[in-house]
Design an enzyme around this catalytic site. Structure first.
Site, PDB file in Angstrom:
ATOM      1  N   ARG A 262     -89.407  25.519   1.759  1.00  0.00           N
ATOM      2  CA  ARG A 262     -88.920  23.910   1.846  1.00  0.00           C
ATOM      3  C   ARG A 262     -90.274  23.460   2.479  1.00  0.00           C
ATOM      4  NH1 ARG A 262     -82.656  24.230   3.205  1.00  0.00           N
ATOM      5  NH2 ARG A 262     -81.882  25.142   1.540  1.00  0.00           N
ATOM      6  N   ARG A 277     -86.530  26.720  11.729  1.00  0.00           N
ATOM      7  CA  ARG A 277     -86.953  25.695  10.636  1.00  0.00           C
ATOM      8  C   ARG A 277     -88.251  26.122   9.895  1.00  0.00           C
ATOM      9  NH1 ARG A 277     -84.320  21.099   9.299  1.00  0.00           N
ATOM     10  NH2 ARG A 277     -83.389  21.160  11.047  1.00  0.00           N
ATOM     11  N   GLU A 349     -76.558  25.454  12.746  1.00  0.00           N
ATOM     12  CA  GLU A 349     -75.974  25.529  11.319  1.00  0.00           C
ATOM     13  C   GLU A 349     -76.623  26.920  10.670  1.00  0.00           C
ATOM     14  OE1 GLU A 349     -77.454  22.684   8.462  1.00  0.00           O
ATOM     15  OE2 GLU A 349     -77.086  23.956   6.556  1.00  0.00           O
ATOM     16  N   SER A 352     -74.061  26.575   4.591  1.00  0.00           N
ATOM     17  CA  SER A 352     -73.390  25.250   4.438  1.00  0.00           C
ATOM     18  C   SER A 352     -72.815  25.405   2.916  1.00  0.00           C
ATOM     19  CB  SER A 352     -74.691  24.280   4.013  1.00  0.00           C
ATOM     20  OG  SER A 352     -74.383  22.982   4.011  1.00  0.00           O
ATOM     21  N   ARG A 391     -81.759  32.833  10.101  1.00  0.00           N
ATOM     22  CA  ARG A 391     -81.059  32.483  11.227  1.00  0.00           C
ATOM     23  C   ARG A 391     -79.939  33.306  11.782  1.00  0.00           C
ATOM     24  NH1 ARG A 391     -80.201  25.758  10.186  1.00  0.00           N
ATOM     25  NH2 ARG A 391     -82.516  25.444  10.061  1.00  0.00           N
TER      26      ARG A 391
END
Length: 425
Positions: A262, A277, A349, A352, A391
RNA sequence: GGAGAGGUGGCUGAGUGGUCGAAAGCGCUCCCCUGCUAAGGGAGUAAGGGUUAAAAGCCCUUCGAGGGUUCGAAUCCCUCCCUCUCCGCCA
Protein backbone atom coordinates in the site's frame (compact mmCIF):
# COMPACT_ATOMS: atom_id res chain seq x y z
CA UNK A 1 -21.37 -0.68 -8.52
CA UNK A 2 -24.97 0.04 -7.66
CA UNK A 3 -27.88 -1.37 -9.59
CA UNK A 4 -28.36 0.97 -12.58
CA UNK A 5 -32.06 0.21 -12.47
CA UNK A 6 -32.27 1.46 -8.91
CA UNK A 7 -30.45 4.62 -9.92
CA UNK A 8 -33.03 5.13 -12.61
CA UNK A 9 -36.11 4.43 -10.55
CA UNK A 10 -35.20 5.71 -7.10
CA UNK A 11 -32.30 8.09 -7.34
CA UNK A 12 -33.43 10.10 -4.33
CA UNK A 13 -33.39 7.08 -2.04
CA UNK A 14 -29.89 6.18 -3.21
CA UNK A 15 -28.71 9.73 -2.60
CA UNK A 16 -30.20 9.67 0.90
CA UNK A 17 -28.44 6.42 1.75
CA UNK A 18 -25.09 7.58 0.41
CA UNK A 19 -25.46 10.89 2.22
CA UNK A 20 -25.11 8.98 5.49
CA UNK A 21 -21.53 8.28 4.43
CA UNK A 22 -21.00 11.90 3.60
CA UNK A 23 -21.08 11.12 -0.11
CA UNK A 24 -22.77 13.80 -2.16
CA UNK A 25 -24.61 12.45 -5.16
CA UNK A 26 -25.43 15.18 -7.66
CA UNK A 27 -28.90 13.99 -8.53
CA UNK A 28 -29.66 16.73 -11.05
CA UNK A 29 -26.47 16.11 -13.01
CA UNK A 30 -26.96 12.36 -13.03
CA UNK A 31 -30.61 12.66 -13.99
CA UNK A 32 -29.75 15.01 -16.84
CA UNK A 33 -27.26 12.53 -18.28
CA UNK A 34 -29.71 9.71 -17.82
CA UNK A 35 -32.47 11.61 -19.61
CA UNK A 36 -30.17 12.34 -22.53
CA UNK A 37 -29.07 8.72 -22.65
CA UNK A 38 -32.59 7.46 -22.78
CA UNK A 39 -33.61 9.49 -25.82
CA UNK A 40 -30.38 8.88 -27.63
CA UNK A 41 -30.30 5.17 -27.01
CA UNK A 42 -33.82 4.72 -28.31
CA UNK A 43 -32.87 6.70 -31.41
CA UNK A 44 -29.71 4.69 -32.03
CA UNK A 45 -31.50 1.41 -31.65
CA UNK A 46 -34.22 2.52 -34.05
CA UNK A 47 -31.60 3.37 -36.65
CA UNK A 48 -29.85 0.06 -36.12
CA UNK A 49 -33.15 -1.71 -36.57
CA UNK A 50 -33.80 0.09 -39.86
CA UNK A 51 -30.35 -0.81 -41.09
CA UNK A 52 -30.78 -4.44 -40.14
CA UNK A 53 -34.18 -4.74 -41.77
CA UNK A 54 -33.01 -3.14 -44.99
CA UNK A 55 -29.79 -5.10 -45.15
CA UNK A 56 -31.76 -8.26 -44.77
CA UNK A 57 -34.08 -7.30 -47.59
CA UNK A 58 -31.05 -6.64 -49.77
CA UNK A 59 -29.83 -10.11 -49.06
CA UNK A 60 -33.18 -11.58 -49.99
CA UNK A 61 -33.50 -9.53 -53.15
CA UNK A 62 -30.04 -10.53 -54.23
CA UNK A 63 -30.79 -14.18 -53.64
CA UNK A 64 -33.94 -13.81 -55.71
CA UNK A 65 -31.92 -12.25 -58.52
CA UNK A 66 -33.61 -8.86 -58.27
CA UNK A 67 -32.03 -5.47 -58.83
CA UNK A 68 -30.68 -4.22 -55.48
CA UNK A 69 -29.60 -0.73 -56.58
CA UNK A 70 -32.75 1.07 -55.36
CA UNK A 71 -32.45 -0.66 -51.99
CA UNK A 72 -28.82 0.34 -51.65
CA UNK A 73 -29.73 3.97 -52.25
CA UNK A 74 -32.31 3.78 -49.50
CA UNK A 75 -29.92 2.57 -46.86
CA UNK A 76 -27.08 4.85 -47.85
CA UNK A 77 -28.14 7.84 -45.78
CA UNK A 78 -28.57 5.81 -42.63
CA UNK A 79 -24.90 5.23 -42.04
CA UNK A 80 -23.77 8.73 -41.21
CA UNK A 81 -26.64 9.50 -38.91
CA UNK A 82 -26.15 6.22 -37.07
CA UNK A 83 -22.47 6.77 -36.65
CA UNK A 84 -22.91 10.27 -35.25
CA UNK A 85 -25.64 9.24 -32.83
CA UNK A 86 -23.71 6.17 -31.76
CA UNK A 87 -20.57 8.13 -30.99
CA UNK A 88 -22.61 10.55 -28.90
CA UNK A 89 -24.34 7.72 -27.05
CA UNK A 90 -21.04 6.05 -26.38
CA UNK A 91 -19.63 9.17 -24.76
CA UNK A 92 -22.76 9.60 -22.65
CA UNK A 93 -22.72 6.03 -21.44
CA UNK A 94 -19.10 6.36 -20.53
CA UNK A 95 -19.87 9.44 -18.45
CA UNK A 96 -22.69 7.66 -16.67
CA UNK A 97 -20.56 4.63 -16.03
CA UNK A 98 -17.75 6.76 -14.63
CA UNK A 99 -20.20 8.30 -12.19
CA UNK A 100 -21.47 4.86 -11.23
CA UNK A 101 -17.96 3.52 -10.67
CA UNK A 102 -17.36 6.41 -8.28
CA UNK A 103 -20.42 5.75 -6.13
CA UNK A 104 -19.85 3.78 -2.92
CA UNK A 105 -22.04 0.89 -1.85
CA UNK A 106 -25.39 1.37 -0.16
CA UNK A 107 -25.22 0.99 3.60
CA UNK A 108 -27.07 -1.81 5.27
CA UNK A 109 -29.78 -0.55 7.60
CA UNK A 110 -27.88 -1.79 10.66
CA UNK A 111 -24.84 0.38 9.96
CA UNK A 112 -24.67 2.96 12.75
CA UNK A 113 -24.55 6.69 12.11
CA UNK A 114 -21.31 8.52 12.70
CA UNK A 115 -18.59 10.49 11.04
CA UNK A 116 -15.40 8.72 12.04
CA UNK A 117 -13.52 6.11 13.99
CA UNK A 118 -14.70 7.42 17.36
CA UNK A 119 -18.32 6.73 16.47
CA UNK A 120 -17.91 3.00 15.86
CA UNK A 121 -19.96 1.18 18.50
CA UNK A 122 -18.40 -1.77 20.28
CA UNK A 123 -20.27 -5.01 19.62
CA UNK A 124 -18.39 -7.32 21.95
CA UNK A 125 -15.15 -7.71 23.81
CA UNK A 126 -13.04 -10.81 24.43
CA UNK A 127 -10.26 -11.29 26.95
CA UNK A 128 -8.73 -8.95 29.47
CA UNK A 129 -5.82 -6.62 28.80
CA UNK A 130 -2.84 -8.16 30.60
CA UNK A 131 -1.68 -6.64 33.87
CA UNK A 132 2.06 -5.96 34.01
CA UNK A 133 4.08 -5.35 37.15
CA UNK A 134 6.38 -3.20 35.05
CA UNK A 135 5.89 -0.49 32.45
CA UNK A 136 5.10 -2.33 29.19
CA UNK A 137 7.15 -1.29 26.19
CA UNK A 138 5.84 -0.91 22.67
CA UNK A 139 6.91 -3.34 19.95
CA UNK A 140 9.39 -0.87 18.46
CA UNK A 141 11.42 -0.67 21.67
CA UNK A 142 10.98 -4.36 22.35
CA UNK A 143 12.22 -5.27 18.88
CA UNK A 144 15.14 -2.90 19.08
CA UNK A 145 16.03 -4.19 22.53
CA UNK A 146 16.15 -7.73 21.21
CA UNK A 147 18.08 -6.58 18.15
CA UNK A 148 15.55 -8.41 15.97
CA UNK A 149 13.49 -5.57 14.51
CA UNK A 150 15.38 -3.08 12.38
CA UNK A 151 13.87 -0.07 10.63
CA UNK A 152 17.17 1.55 9.74
CA UNK A 153 18.29 -1.47 7.79
CA UNK A 154 14.94 -1.44 5.95
CA UNK A 155 15.36 2.24 5.15
CA UNK A 156 18.74 1.48 3.64
CA UNK A 157 17.41 -1.08 1.19
CA UNK A 158 13.97 0.40 0.59
CA UNK A 159 12.87 3.47 2.54
CA UNK A 160 10.45 4.56 5.21
CA UNK A 161 7.55 2.31 6.21
CA UNK A 162 9.45 -0.93 5.76
CA UNK A 163 10.83 -3.30 8.38
CA UNK A 164 13.48 -5.97 8.64
CA UNK A 165 12.85 -8.87 11.01
CA UNK A 166 15.64 -11.18 12.09
CA UNK A 167 16.07 -14.63 13.57
CA UNK A 168 13.38 -15.89 15.92
CA UNK A 169 11.24 -12.79 15.41
CA UNK A 170 11.14 -13.40 11.65
CA UNK A 171 10.29 -16.98 12.40
CA UNK A 172 7.55 -15.99 14.84
CA UNK A 173 6.06 -13.89 12.07
CA UNK A 174 6.12 -16.88 9.74
CA UNK A 175 4.70 -19.11 12.45
CA UNK A 176 1.72 -16.79 12.81
CA UNK A 177 0.97 -17.11 9.10
CA UNK A 178 1.23 -20.91 9.10
CA UNK A 179 -0.88 -21.18 12.22
CA UNK A 180 -3.64 -18.96 10.84
CA UNK A 181 -3.80 -20.78 7.52
CA UNK A 182 -3.96 -24.12 9.30
CA UNK A 183 -6.85 -23.03 11.51
CA UNK A 184 -8.90 -21.83 8.56
CA UNK A 185 -8.13 -24.78 6.32
CA UNK A 186 -8.38 -27.55 8.92
CA UNK A 187 -11.17 -26.25 11.10
CA UNK A 188 -13.15 -23.65 9.18
CA UNK A 189 -13.45 -25.37 5.84
CA UNK A 190 -11.55 -22.90 3.67
CA UNK A 191 -9.76 -23.80 0.47
CA UNK A 192 -6.22 -22.50 0.44
CA UNK A 193 -5.38 -20.34 -2.56
CA UNK A 194 -2.09 -19.23 -4.00
CA UNK A 195 -2.66 -16.32 -6.35
CA UNK A 196 -0.77 -13.57 -8.19
CA UNK A 197 0.62 -10.65 -6.18
CA UNK A 198 0.45 -8.54 -9.30
CA UNK A 199 -2.91 -7.81 -10.88
CA UNK A 200 -4.36 -5.88 -13.79
CA UNK A 201 -6.66 -2.86 -13.75
CA UNK A 202 -9.74 -4.93 -14.52
CA UNK A 203 -9.33 -6.96 -11.34
CA UNK A 204 -8.84 -3.83 -9.24
CA UNK A 205 -11.91 -2.28 -10.82
CA UNK A 206 -13.83 -5.43 -9.99
CA UNK A 207 -13.18 -5.21 -6.28
CA UNK A 208 -13.48 -1.42 -6.21
CA UNK A 209 -9.93 -0.12 -5.69
CA UNK A 210 -10.01 1.44 -9.14
CA UNK A 211 -10.71 3.88 -10.57
CA UNK A 212 -11.23 5.93 -7.42
CA UNK A 213 -8.32 4.87 -5.24
CA UNK A 214 -5.45 4.63 -7.67
CA UNK A 215 -3.30 6.74 -5.34
CA UNK A 216 -3.35 4.05 -2.68
CA UNK A 217 -1.78 1.50 -5.02
CA UNK A 218 1.71 0.77 -6.21
CA UNK A 219 1.57 0.79 -9.99
CA UNK A 220 4.30 -1.01 -11.88
CA UNK A 221 5.93 0.78 -14.76
CA UNK A 222 6.63 -0.96 -18.01
CA UNK A 223 4.47 -2.02 -20.89
CA UNK A 224 1.77 -3.75 -18.88
CA UNK A 225 -0.69 -1.89 -16.70
CA UNK A 226 0.11 -3.89 -13.57
CA UNK A 227 -0.31 -3.14 -9.90
CA UNK A 228 0.92 -4.74 -6.69
CA UNK A 229 -2.01 -6.13 -4.74
CA UNK A 230 -3.11 -4.06 -1.73
CA UNK A 231 -4.81 -7.18 -0.33
CA UNK A 232 -5.43 -10.78 -1.37
CA UNK A 233 -9.08 -9.81 -1.62
CA UNK A 234 -8.31 -8.59 -5.14
CA UNK A 235 -6.89 -11.72 -6.80
CA UNK A 236 -9.01 -14.14 -4.76
CA UNK A 237 -12.39 -12.44 -5.18
CA UNK A 238 -11.74 -11.91 -8.87
CA UNK A 239 -11.38 -15.65 -9.36
CA UNK A 240 -15.13 -15.70 -9.96
CA UNK A 241 -15.29 -12.75 -12.34
CA UNK A 242 -17.09 -13.11 -15.67
CA UNK A 243 -18.60 -16.46 -14.86
CA UNK A 244 -21.73 -18.27 -13.81
CA UNK A 245 -21.35 -20.60 -10.85
CA UNK A 246 -23.53 -23.62 -10.21
CA UNK A 247 -25.67 -23.39 -7.10
CA UNK A 248 -23.94 -26.44 -5.63
CA UNK A 249 -20.57 -24.69 -5.78
CA UNK A 250 -21.72 -22.12 -3.24
CA UNK A 251 -20.67 -21.08 -0.73
CA UNK A 252 -17.06 -20.77 -1.84
CA UNK A 253 -14.77 -20.17 1.11
CA UNK A 254 -11.20 -19.32 0.20
CA UNK A 255 -8.18 -18.27 2.21
CA UNK A 256 -4.86 -16.98 1.01
CA UNK A 257 -1.66 -15.72 2.54
CA UNK A 258 -0.10 -12.90 0.55
CA UNK A 259 2.00 -9.84 1.05
CA UNK A 260 0.03 -6.62 0.69
CA UNK A 261 1.41 -3.42 -0.77
CA UNK A 262 0.00 0.00 0.00
CA UNK A 263 1.30 3.42 -0.90
CA UNK A 264 -0.27 4.99 2.22
CA UNK A 265 -0.42 8.17 0.17
CA UNK A 266 -3.04 9.77 2.37
CA UNK A 267 -1.57 8.85 5.72
CA UNK A 268 1.62 10.90 5.98
CA UNK A 269 2.47 11.44 9.59
CA UNK A 270 0.14 8.70 10.85
CA UNK A 271 1.64 5.73 12.66
CA UNK A 272 5.13 6.60 11.53
CA UNK A 273 6.63 4.79 14.50
CA UNK A 274 6.96 1.01 14.35
CA UNK A 275 5.40 -1.45 11.98
CA UNK A 276 1.74 -0.60 12.44
CA UNK A 277 1.47 1.00 9.01
CA UNK A 278 3.86 -0.33 6.38
CA UNK A 279 4.13 -0.25 2.62
CA UNK A 280 4.46 -4.02 2.72
CA UNK A 281 2.85 -6.44 5.15
CA UNK A 282 1.67 -10.03 5.26
CA UNK A 283 -1.93 -11.00 5.69
CA UNK A 284 -4.08 -14.10 5.70
CA UNK A 285 -7.29 -13.21 3.92
CA UNK A 286 -10.71 -14.85 4.03
CA UNK A 287 -13.10 -14.59 1.09
CA UNK A 288 -16.65 -15.92 0.81
CA UNK A 289 -18.65 -16.12 -2.41
CA UNK A 290 -22.23 -16.88 -1.41
CA UNK A 291 -25.88 -16.96 -2.39
CA UNK A 292 -27.43 -13.57 -1.70
CA UNK A 293 -29.83 -14.95 0.91
CA UNK A 294 -26.89 -16.24 2.94
CA UNK A 295 -24.52 -13.30 2.97
CA UNK A 296 -25.53 -11.82 6.30
CA UNK A 297 -25.02 -15.11 8.07
CA UNK A 298 -21.74 -15.45 6.20
CA UNK A 299 -20.54 -12.10 7.57
CA UNK A 300 -21.06 -13.35 11.12
CA UNK A 301 -19.32 -16.63 10.29
CA UNK A 302 -16.35 -14.98 8.63
CA UNK A 303 -15.90 -12.58 11.52
CA UNK A 304 -16.12 -15.43 14.02
CA UNK A 305 -13.50 -17.36 12.02
CA UNK A 306 -11.10 -14.46 12.37
CA UNK A 307 -11.84 -14.12 16.07
CA UNK A 308 -10.94 -17.74 16.72
CA UNK A 309 -7.39 -17.00 15.60
CA UNK A 310 -7.05 -14.33 18.28
CA UNK A 311 -8.78 -16.38 20.97
CA UNK A 312 -6.34 -19.24 20.53
CA UNK A 313 -3.49 -16.76 20.70
CA UNK A 314 -5.11 -15.46 23.87
CA UNK A 315 -4.94 -11.91 22.62
CA UNK A 316 -7.60 -9.56 24.00
CA UNK A 317 -9.72 -7.89 21.36
CA UNK A 318 -13.00 -6.19 20.69
CA UNK A 319 -15.31 -6.08 17.72
CA UNK A 320 -16.74 -2.80 16.50
CA UNK A 321 -19.28 -2.06 13.80
CA UNK A 322 -17.96 0.57 11.43
CA UNK A 323 -20.19 3.62 11.33
CA UNK A 324 -21.46 5.29 8.17
CA UNK A 325 -18.61 7.77 8.10
CA UNK A 326 -15.82 5.22 8.60
CA UNK A 327 -16.92 2.26 6.49
CA UNK A 328 -15.12 1.41 3.26
CA UNK A 329 -16.18 2.17 -0.28
CA UNK A 330 -17.44 -1.25 -1.32
CA UNK A 331 -18.89 -2.50 1.94
CA UNK A 332 -22.54 -2.62 2.90
CA UNK A 333 -21.50 -3.44 6.44
CA UNK A 334 -18.17 -3.98 8.17
CA UNK A 335 -17.00 -5.35 11.48
CA UNK A 336 -13.52 -4.38 12.55
CA UNK A 337 -11.67 -6.54 15.03
CA UNK A 338 -9.36 -4.48 17.18
CA UNK A 339 -6.54 -5.98 19.18
CA UNK A 340 -5.30 -4.68 22.51
CA UNK A 341 -1.84 -3.14 22.27
CA UNK A 342 -0.28 -2.56 25.71
CA UNK A 343 2.37 -0.32 24.15
CA UNK A 344 -0.30 2.09 22.95
CA UNK A 345 -2.79 1.33 25.72
CA UNK A 346 -5.56 1.02 23.18
CA UNK A 347 -7.27 -1.25 20.70
CA UNK A 348 -6.03 -1.18 17.09
CA UNK A 349 -7.53 -2.68 13.94
CA UNK A 350 -6.20 -6.13 13.08
CA UNK A 351 -9.03 -7.35 10.87
CA UNK A 352 -11.78 -5.82 8.80
CA UNK A 353 -14.67 -8.08 7.76
CA UNK A 354 -17.12 -6.84 5.16
CA UNK A 355 -20.18 -7.92 3.31
CA UNK A 356 -20.06 -6.25 -0.09
CA UNK A 357 -23.36 -7.82 -1.15
CA UNK A 358 -23.66 -7.52 -4.95
CA UNK A 359 -21.48 -4.41 -5.27
CA UNK A 360 -18.30 -6.18 -6.36
CA UNK A 361 -20.19 -8.96 -8.11
CA UNK A 362 -21.82 -6.44 -10.44
CA UNK A 363 -18.47 -4.88 -11.28
CA UNK A 364 -16.92 -8.30 -11.85
CA UNK A 365 -19.81 -9.98 -13.64
CA UNK A 366 -19.82 -12.72 -11.00
CA UNK A 367 -23.05 -14.69 -11.05
CA UNK A 368 -24.61 -17.98 -10.04
CA UNK A 369 -27.52 -19.85 -11.54
CA UNK A 370 -30.44 -19.67 -9.16
CA UNK A 371 -32.25 -23.00 -9.40
CA UNK A 372 -35.51 -21.35 -8.36
CA UNK A 373 -35.54 -19.06 -11.37
CA UNK A 374 -33.14 -20.89 -13.67
CA UNK A 375 -31.55 -17.50 -14.33
CA UNK A 376 -28.07 -16.18 -13.58
CA UNK A 377 -28.08 -13.77 -10.67
CA UNK A 378 -25.32 -11.81 -8.96
CA UNK A 379 -23.53 -13.53 -6.10
CA UNK A 380 -22.65 -11.77 -2.87
CA UNK A 381 -19.00 -11.36 -1.92
CA UNK A 382 -17.43 -11.00 1.51
CA UNK A 383 -13.89 -10.57 2.66
CA UNK A 384 -12.01 -10.16 5.87
CA UNK A 385 -8.58 -10.48 7.33
CA UNK A 386 -8.00 -13.63 9.21
CA UNK A 387 -5.80 -11.80 10.30
CA UNK A 388 -3.09 -9.28 9.43
CA UNK A 389 0.20 -10.98 10.28
CA UNK A 390 2.29 -7.88 10.85
CA UNK A 391 -0.12 -6.48 13.37
CA UNK A 392 -0.60 -9.90 14.96
CA UNK A 393 3.15 -10.02 15.50
CA UNK A 394 3.05 -6.62 17.17
CA UNK A 395 0.19 -7.79 19.38
CA UNK A 396 2.06 -10.92 20.42
CA UNK A 397 5.21 -8.94 21.16
CA UNK A 398 3.46 -6.39 23.31
CA UNK A 399 1.04 -8.69 25.11
CA UNK A 400 3.57 -11.48 25.73
CA UNK A 401 6.49 -9.27 26.78
CA UNK A 402 8.37 -9.90 29.99
CA UNK A 403 10.20 -7.55 32.32
CA UNK A 404 13.58 -8.48 30.83
CA UNK A 405 12.45 -7.52 27.33
CA UNK A 406 12.01 -11.11 26.14
CA UNK A 407 8.82 -12.36 24.56
CA UNK A 408 6.99 -15.53 25.47
CA UNK A 409 5.82 -17.61 22.52
CA UNK A 410 2.05 -18.28 22.59
CA UNK A 411 1.32 -21.97 23.17
CA UNK A 412 -0.37 -22.47 19.78
CA UNK A 413 2.70 -21.14 17.98
CA UNK A 414 5.29 -23.24 19.78
CA UNK A 415 4.81 -26.25 17.46
CA UNK A 416 5.71 -23.92 14.59
CA UNK A 417 8.85 -22.77 16.45
CA UNK A 418 10.42 -26.14 17.21
CA UNK A 419 9.04 -25.81 20.71
CA UNK A 420 10.73 -22.50 21.43
CA UNK A 421 9.04 -20.91 24.44
CA UNK A 422 10.70 -17.53 24.68
CA UNK A 423 12.15 -15.19 22.08
CA UNK A 424 15.31 -13.63 23.41
CA UNK A 425 18.11 -11.58 21.98
C1' G B 1 13.18 -14.14 -27.60
C1' G B 2 12.04 -17.39 -32.48
C1' A B 3 8.27 -20.64 -35.21
C1' G B 4 3.38 -22.48 -35.49
C1' A B 5 -1.90 -23.48 -33.90
C1' G B 6 -6.04 -21.57 -31.63
C1' G B 7 -9.81 -18.35 -28.68
C1' U B 8 -17.59 -19.58 -30.64
C1' G B 9 -23.43 -20.51 -25.68
C1' G B 10 -23.13 -23.79 -18.60
C1' C B 11 -19.43 -27.46 -21.14
C1' U B 12 -17.47 -30.00 -25.82
C1' G B 13 -17.52 -28.48 -30.71
C1' A B 14 -19.32 -27.22 -36.20
C1' G B 15 -19.67 -23.00 -38.95
C1' U B 16 -15.12 -18.83 -44.23
C1' G B 17 -19.82 -12.43 -46.47
C1' G B 18 -26.76 -12.41 -46.17
C1' U B 19 -33.29 -15.87 -43.01
C1' C B 20 -26.54 -17.51 -38.16
C1' G B 21 -27.77 -15.89 -31.95
C1' A B 22 -25.24 -19.64 -34.33
C1' A B 23 -25.44 -27.20 -36.30
C1' A B 24 -24.53 -31.40 -33.29
C1' G B 25 -23.44 -33.59 -28.68
C1' C B 26 -23.23 -33.20 -23.26
C1' G B 27 -25.61 -31.00 -19.16
C1' C B 28 -30.15 -28.98 -17.25
C1' U B 29 -35.89 -28.42 -17.07
C1' C B 30 -40.67 -30.35 -18.29
C1' C B 31 -43.63 -34.23 -20.46
C1' C B 32 -44.51 -39.37 -22.35
C1' C B 33 -43.38 -44.53 -22.06
C1' U B 34 -41.54 -48.44 -19.14
C1' G B 35 -44.88 -51.82 -12.71
C1' C B 36 -38.52 -50.44 -8.93
C1' U B 37 -33.45 -49.22 -11.11
C1' A B 38 -31.41 -48.81 -16.03
C1' A B 39 -32.77 -47.74 -20.90
C1' G B 40 -36.07 -45.22 -24.57
C1' G B 41 -39.21 -41.14 -26.96
C1' G B 42 -40.79 -35.80 -27.28
C1' A B 43 -40.40 -30.53 -26.18
C1' G B 44 -37.67 -26.58 -24.18
C1' U B 45 -32.92 -24.31 -22.71
C1' A B 46 -27.12 -18.18 -24.20
C1' A B 47 -26.06 -13.60 -21.92
C1' G B 48 -26.32 -8.33 -21.42
C1' G B 49 -29.21 -4.02 -22.44
C1' G B 50 -33.39 -0.61 -24.02
C1' U B 51 -38.65 0.39 -23.92
C1' U B 52 -42.51 -0.49 -19.39
C1' A B 53 -44.64 1.17 -12.77
C1' A B 54 -43.87 -4.04 -13.77
C1' A B 55 -44.77 -8.07 -17.01
C1' A B 56 -45.81 -9.68 -21.92
C1' G B 57 -44.40 -8.11 -26.48
C1' C B 58 -41.11 -5.50 -29.50
C1' C B 59 -36.18 -3.81 -30.33
C1' C B 60 -30.68 -3.44 -29.76
C1' U B 61 -25.88 -5.59 -28.62
C1' U B 62 -22.60 -9.75 -28.00
C1' C B 63 -18.91 -15.60 -31.49
C1' G B 64 -11.25 -13.06 -26.86
C1' A B 65 -10.75 -7.09 -26.96
C1' G B 66 -10.49 -2.71 -29.94
C1' G B 67 -10.46 -0.50 -34.80
C1' G B 68 -11.50 -1.02 -40.26
C1' U B 69 -13.89 -2.75 -45.10
C1' U B 70 -19.22 -3.56 -46.55
C1' C B 71 -25.99 -2.11 -47.57
C1' G B 72 -24.75 -6.47 -44.44
C1' A B 73 -19.13 -9.58 -40.60
C1' A B 74 -18.48 -15.37 -36.19
C1' U B 75 -16.75 -15.37 -41.35
C1' C B 76 -12.38 -10.44 -44.88
C1' C B 77 -8.24 -6.66 -43.16
C1' C B 78 -5.27 -4.20 -39.02
C1' U B 79 -3.70 -3.75 -33.79
C1' C B 80 -3.70 -5.83 -29.05
C1' C B 81 -4.64 -9.62 -25.16
C1' C B 82 -4.81 -14.65 -23.77
C1' U B 83 -4.16 -20.16 -24.33
C1' C B 84 -1.58 -24.38 -26.42
C1' U B 85 2.76 -26.90 -29.12
C1' C B 86 8.00 -26.83 -30.57
C1' C B 87 12.93 -24.33 -30.12
C1' G B 88 16.03 -21.05 -27.06
C1' C B 89 16.77 -19.08 -22.13
C1' C B 90 15.71 -19.61 -17.08
C1' A B 91 14.02 -20.44 -10.81
Amino acid sequence: MLDPKLLRTDLAAVADNLARRGFVLDQAAYQALEDQRKGLQVRVEQLQNQRNVKSKSIGKAKAAGEDIQPLLAEVESLGDELKAADTQLDALQRQIRDLQLDMPNLLHETVPDGTGEDDNPEIRRWGEPPAFDFEPADHTDLGAGLGLLDFEAAAKVAGARFAVLRGPLARLHRALVQYMLDVHVREHGYTEIYAPYIVNAAALTGTGQLPKFADDLFALGGEHEFYLIPTAEVPVTNLVRDGILDAEQLPLKMTAHTPCFRSEAGSHGQDTRGMIRQHQFEKVELVHIVRPAESWDALEELTANAEVVLQRLELPYRVVSLCAGDIGFGAAKTYDIEIWLPGQQRYREISSCSNCVDFQARRMGARWRNPDTGKPELVHTLNGSGVAAGRALIAVMENYQQADGSIRVPAVLQPYMDGLQVVTA
